[in-house]
Design a protein around this motif. Structure first.
Motif, mmCIF file in Angstrom:
data_model
loop_
_atom_site.group_PDB
_atom_site.id
_atom_site.type_symbol
_atom_site.label_atom_id
_atom_site.label_comp_id
_atom_site.label_asym_id
_atom_site.label_seq_id
_atom_site.Cartn_x
_atom_site.Cartn_y
_atom_site.Cartn_z
ATOM 1 N N PRO A 136 0.193 0.707 10.116
ATOM 2 C CA PRO A 136 1.367 0.458 9.273
ATOM 3 C C PRO A 136 2.114 1.734 8.919
ATOM 4 C CG PRO A 136 -0.614 0.425 7.943
ATOM 5 C CD PRO A 136 -1.070 0.593 9.372
ATOM 6 N N ASP A 137 3.401 1.567 8.625
ATOM 7 C CA ASP A 137 4.268 2.664 8.227
ATOM 8 C C ASP A 137 4.847 2.311 6.853
ATOM 9 O OD1 ASP A 137 7.240 3.739 8.029
ATOM 10 O OD2 ASP A 137 6.182 5.087 9.399
ATOM 11 N N PRO A 138 4.682 3.173 5.849
ATOM 12 C CA PRO A 138 5.097 2.807 4.492
ATOM 13 C C PRO A 138 6.596 2.621 4.327
ATOM 14 C CG PRO A 138 4.458 5.124 4.603
ATOM 15 C CD PRO A 138 4.063 4.505 5.908
ATOM 16 N N GLU A 139 7.391 3.191 5.242
ATOM 17 C CA GLU A 139 8.841 2.999 5.166
ATOM 18 C C GLU A 139 9.288 1.760 5.923
ATOM 19 O OE1 GLU A 139 12.994 4.901 6.944
ATOM 20 O OE2 GLU A 139 11.090 5.942 7.276
ATOM 21 N N ILE A 140 8.761 1.567 7.124
ATOM 22 C CA ILE A 140 9.301 0.545 8.018
ATOM 23 C C ILE A 140 8.571 -0.790 7.906
ATOM 24 C CG2 ILE A 140 9.824 0.006 10.428
ATOM 25 C CD1 ILE A 140 10.003 2.996 10.956
ATOM 26 N N PRO A 152 7.207 -2.544 5.430
ATOM 27 C CA PRO A 152 7.689 -3.492 4.416
ATOM 28 C C PRO A 152 9.012 -4.149 4.794
ATOM 29 C CG PRO A 152 6.998 -1.428 3.410
ATOM 30 C CD PRO A 152 7.000 -1.196 4.889
ATOM 31 N N ARG A 153 9.899 -3.414 5.459
ATOM 32 C CA ARG A 153 11.194 -3.971 5.844
ATOM 33 C C ARG A 153 11.048 -4.931 7.020
ATOM 34 N NH1 ARG A 153 14.602 1.544 6.100
ATOM 35 N NH2 ARG A 153 16.409 0.163 6.385
ATOM 36 N N VAL A 154 10.119 -4.630 7.921
ATOM 37 C CA VAL A 154 9.834 -5.557 9.008
ATOM 38 C C VAL A 154 9.270 -6.867 8.446
ATOM 39 C CG1 VAL A 154 8.267 -5.966 10.961
ATOM 40 C CG2 VAL A 154 9.519 -3.798 10.797
ATOM 41 N N LEU A 155 8.366 -6.771 7.494
ATOM 42 C CA LEU A 155 7.795 -7.975 6.899
ATOM 43 C C LEU A 155 8.868 -8.821 6.218
ATOM 44 C CD1 LEU A 155 4.501 -6.491 5.378
ATOM 45 C CD2 LEU A 155 4.696 -8.062 7.325
ATOM 46 N N ASP A 156 9.812 -8.182 5.549
ATOM 47 C CA ASP A 156 10.898 -8.928 4.901
ATOM 48 C C ASP A 156 11.761 -9.653 5.932
ATOM 49 O OD1 ASP A 156 10.042 -8.123 2.412
ATOM 50 O OD2 ASP A 156 11.506 -6.502 2.217
ATOM 51 N N LEU A 157 12.035 -9.001 7.060
ATOM 52 C CA LEU A 157 12.820 -9.644 8.112
ATOM 53 C C LEU A 157 12.071 -10.838 8.693
ATOM 54 C CD1 LEU A 157 14.234 -6.506 9.951
ATOM 55 C CD2 LEU A 157 15.579 -8.245 8.752
ATOM 56 N N LEU A 158 10.786 -10.698 8.904
ATOM 57 C CA LEU A 158 9.988 -11.810 9.427
ATOM 58 C C LEU A 158 9.987 -12.975 8.447
ATOM 59 C CD1 LEU A 158 6.979 -9.779 10.887
ATOM 60 C CD2 LEU A 158 8.775 -10.926 12.198
ATOM 61 N N GLN A 166 -4.797 5.117 5.465
ATOM 62 C CA GLN A 166 -3.809 5.815 4.649
ATOM 63 C C GLN A 166 -2.923 4.855 3.863
ATOM 64 O OE1 GLN A 166 -1.762 8.075 7.632
ATOM 65 N NE2 GLN A 166 -3.450 9.512 7.950
ATOM 66 N N HIS A 167 -2.675 3.673 4.420
ATOM 67 C CA HIS A 167 -1.749 2.722 3.796
ATOM 68 C C HIS A 167 -2.359 1.326 3.746
ATOM 69 C CE1 HIS A 167 1.095 5.986 4.401
ATOM 70 N NE2 HIS A 167 0.865 5.947 5.701
ATOM 71 N N PRO A 168 -3.491 1.151 3.074
ATOM 72 C CA PRO A 168 -4.194 -0.142 3.107
ATOM 73 C C PRO A 168 -3.402 -1.296 2.518
ATOM 74 C CG PRO A 168 -5.128 1.310 1.423
ATOM 75 C CD PRO A 168 -4.198 2.149 2.242
ATOM 76 N N LYS A 169 -2.532 -1.004 1.550
ATOM 77 C CA LYS A 169 -1.816 -2.120 0.914
ATOM 78 C C LYS A 169 -0.891 -2.838 1.892
ATOM 79 C CE LYS A 169 2.215 0.221 -1.141
ATOM 80 N NZ LYS A 169 2.935 0.473 -2.417
ATOM 81 N N ASN A 173 6.594 5.153 14.627
ATOM 82 C CA ASN A 173 7.069 5.884 15.811
ATOM 83 C C ASN A 173 8.335 5.292 16.399
ATOM 84 O OD1 ASN A 173 4.784 7.623 15.691
ATOM 85 N ND2 ASN A 173 3.559 6.074 16.753
ATOM 86 N N SER A 174 9.088 4.529 15.614
ATOM 87 C CA SER A 174 10.344 3.963 16.105
ATOM 88 C C SER A 174 11.381 5.064 16.280
ATOM 89 C CB SER A 174 10.875 2.915 15.118
ATOM 90 O OG SER A 174 12.130 2.410 15.541
ATOM 91 N N ALA A 175 12.158 4.969 17.368
ATOM 92 C CA ALA A 175 13.278 5.890 17.544
ATOM 93 C C ALA A 175 14.308 5.654 16.448
ATOM 94 C CB ALA A 175 13.902 5.687 18.922
ATOM 95 N N ARG A 176 15.168 6.627 16.221
ATOM 96 C CA ARG A 176 16.226 6.528 15.215
ATOM 97 C C ARG A 176 17.584 6.402 15.908
ATOM 98 N NH1 ARG A 176 14.183 6.609 9.659
ATOM 99 N NH2 ARG A 176 11.953 6.920 10.040
#
Length: 317
Positions: free
Chosen positions: A113-117, A119-125, A143-146, A259-262
């Motif tokens: 998991p990525d703490p920035e991306i 949560p936003r992916v989950l919201d879109l799903l 590192q990001h268990p939640k 690791n998503s491109a920007r």
């Protein structure tokens, strides 16, 4: 498309199936592996009987090693063992009883998991009522268990993508492979509360030692049908076209929440691509399913790499 799953309701695990118990599988060498072994044995026998044949023996063994290496560098290959590149056909009972069973797709999301991306992916799903399979890295999960907990609580599946995602994974021996995969199994099981049933190799690259290790750990290798190369392509429209052009029932799609491109504005490409993919699938009346749900819906012996389905046609974003 299904409506959103209420928080805490994990529909992914609502259909336990004793046919697919989480236990070791018997390793049966693929014909390709068996052929390579026979070639090695034949070369050794020829060398003992006729030492003058050593150029042929050495050349044939070298050629077989090159072929084995090439098979490991082809992520969608099933030459080294069973590999899900598409969803297996659903059982007749599933097609009859589950609406949309013949219109299934699987969305797989790697490297988090990525703490920035994440949560936003989950919201879109949630917005599209879609369920996905997250292939997670053990160290990131620690590192990001939640966010692992959130993935499961929202009805998605957490699967094994190795403990450290090392670039040397595909050249590791059986002991190193087992330690890496087993560490991720422990990590992800401890945090998610559910044992992973699928494994995806880092970058999809592997070697002949991997399948026996997966069999011993009760894991099934999964790759993909189509990918957008969203870790290096900065144009969301190009990534979207790669995923949607020729989309067919039972396809497995690959995106990344880490690791998503920007894009040109510095935003993660996946966040621009995912809504277009989800919207196009909804308009085409596709149904998103996790890999483990597809495994439970498969016939008694799941097909290693899906099978063929007639393409739905060309879907454009």
């Amino acid at each position: 498309m299904n409506g959103p799953t209420p928080p805490g309701a994990d529909r992914t695990h609502s259909r336990p199936n004793p046919r697919h118990a989480d236990c070791a599988r018997r390793w049966v060498p693929s014909p390709f592996i068996a052929g390579a072994a026979a070639l090695h044995a034949g070369a050794a026998a020829a060398l003992i009987a006729q030492p003058a044949t050593w150029p042929w023996a050495v050349g044939s063994v070298a050629a077989s090693h090159l072929a084995l290496t090439a098979a490991g560098l082809w992520p969608r290959s099933a030459l080294l063992g069973p590999n899900w590149t598409r969803l297996p056909a659903a059982s007749a009972a599933s097609v009859t009883s589950v609406p949309g069973a013949d219109r299934r797709l699987a969305l797989t999301i790697d490297d988090g998991p990525d703490p920035e991306i994440t949560p936003r992916v989950l919201d879109l799903l949630d917005e599209y009522g879609a369920h996905a399979t997250f292939f997670c890295i053990g160290e990131r999960a620690r590192q990001h268990p939640k966010w692992i907990e959130a993935i499961v609580a929202r009805g998605h599946a957490v699967e094994n993508h190795s403990q450290r995602h090392r670039h040397t994974f595909s050249v590791s021996g059986p002991g190193a492979l087992r330690r890496e995969i087993e560490a991720a199994q422990r990590t992800l099981t401890d945090i998610s509360g559910t044992r992973p049933r699928f494994f995806r190799a880092p970058a999809g690259l592997r070697n002949p030692f991997l399948e026996p290790v997966l069999c011993a750990l009760g894991l099934q290798l999964a790759s993909w049908t189509r990918r957008g190369f969203d870790t290096r392509e900065r144009d969301p429209q190009i990534v979207t076209r790669r995923l949607l052009t020729g989309l067919a029932p039972r396809d497995i799609l690959l995106l990344h929440d880490a690791n998503s491109a920007r894009d040109a504005l510095g935003q993660p490409v996946v966040l621009a691509v995912l809504p277009q993919v989800l919207r196009a699938a909804a308009e085409a009346h596709y149904h998103w399913i996790t890999l483990r749900a597809a495994l439970d819906a498969a016939p008694v012996t799941p097909v290693g790499h899906g099978g063929n389905a007639a393409p739905f046609g060309k879907i454009r974003p």
